[in-house]
Design a protein around this motif. Sequence first.
Motif, mmCIF file in Angstrom:
data_model
loop_
_atom_site.group_PDB
_atom_site.id
_atom_site.type_symbol
_atom_site.label_atom_id
_atom_site.label_comp_id
_atom_site.label_asym_id
_atom_site.label_seq_id
_atom_site.Cartn_x
_atom_site.Cartn_y
_atom_site.Cartn_z
ATOM 1 N N ALA A 94 2.155 8.318 2.638
ATOM 2 C CA ALA A 94 1.756 7.417 1.557
ATOM 3 C C ALA A 94 2.119 5.966 1.913
ATOM 4 N N TRP A 95 1.723 5.042 1.025
ATOM 5 C CA TRP A 95 1.922 3.615 1.267
ATOM 6 C C TRP A 95 2.541 2.953 0.039
ATOM 7 N N ALA A 96 3.305 1.891 0.288
ATOM 8 C CA ALA A 96 3.972 1.192 -0.807
ATOM 9 C C ALA A 96 4.199 -0.262 -0.426
ATOM 10 N N ILE A 97 4.436 -1.093 -1.438
ATOM 11 C CA ILE A 97 4.834 -2.489 -1.224
ATOM 12 C C ILE A 97 6.340 -2.557 -1.441
ATOM 13 N N ARG A 98 7.063 -3.012 -0.431
ATOM 14 C CA ARG A 98 8.511 -3.047 -0.481
ATOM 15 C C ARG A 98 9.035 -4.401 0.006
ATOM 16 N N THR A 99 10.256 -4.728 -0.420
ATOM 17 C CA THR A 99 10.906 -5.960 0.026
ATOM 18 C C THR A 99 11.118 -5.925 1.535
ATOM 19 N N ALA A 100 10.906 -7.062 2.202
ATOM 20 C CA ALA A 100 11.138 -7.145 3.642
ATOM 21 C C ALA A 100 12.591 -6.769 3.934
ATOM 22 N N PRO A 101 12.837 -5.964 4.977
ATOM 23 C CA PRO A 101 14.189 -5.477 5.263
ATOM 24 C C PRO A 101 15.241 -6.584 5.372
#
Length: 216
Positions: free
Chosen positions: A77-84
């Motif tokens: 699956a895919w998601a929008i996440r904060t840059a590490p």
Amino acid sequence: MAEDDDPQAPAESLFEAPPMGEQERMVEAILFASADPVPVSDLAARMPHGSDPAEALAHLRKRYEGRGVQVVRVGDAWAIRTAPDLGFLMHKEVVEERKLSRAAIETLAIIAYHQPVTRAEIEEIRGVSVSRGTVDLLIEQGWIRFGRRKMTPGRPVTFVVTPEFLDQFGLESARDLPGLKELRAAGLLDNRPPPGGPGDEDDDGEDGDQSELFEE
């Protein structure tokens, strides 16, 4: 007769897919509004007929490169996440509801690195018995689940990590788990000898030997 008036000319499809730029916006909106990673099949089901969510994801992922948030793959699956590298900014908003015991952390690590793995195999690696409470806790957290039964005598059930586990630790797949040297460098692994023998239980406070958890 003008070409446009030719009755034999094919009619414009009533189901023509939106322009790719519009498809990107649709994918972006769905991922942004979803708390959980979204499979490509779910994106396709929500988008207009003829859309190509996989291509839209590729364009969107490239457009977000170097930004404060990124489009990341989590399992299938895919998601929008904060840059590490900006994760430290979120620390004040993270609430630790329940701290895992060392026994639970070791059991989770063994499952992640050796999946699919049975309870007996976990106990062999840890050198101590695994309590039912430890496994139940990890299942309740949503980080492990039952896998397929092994084709061995007794058909023991196996355990594997879940997409929620991968999402929690920012992993695309279990193959992205850090190696033994990385864990030691980060201070997450030591070489203390086990305090007891194979008969010890993990729910009585005893801990196994962490140095045997991760085999390279």
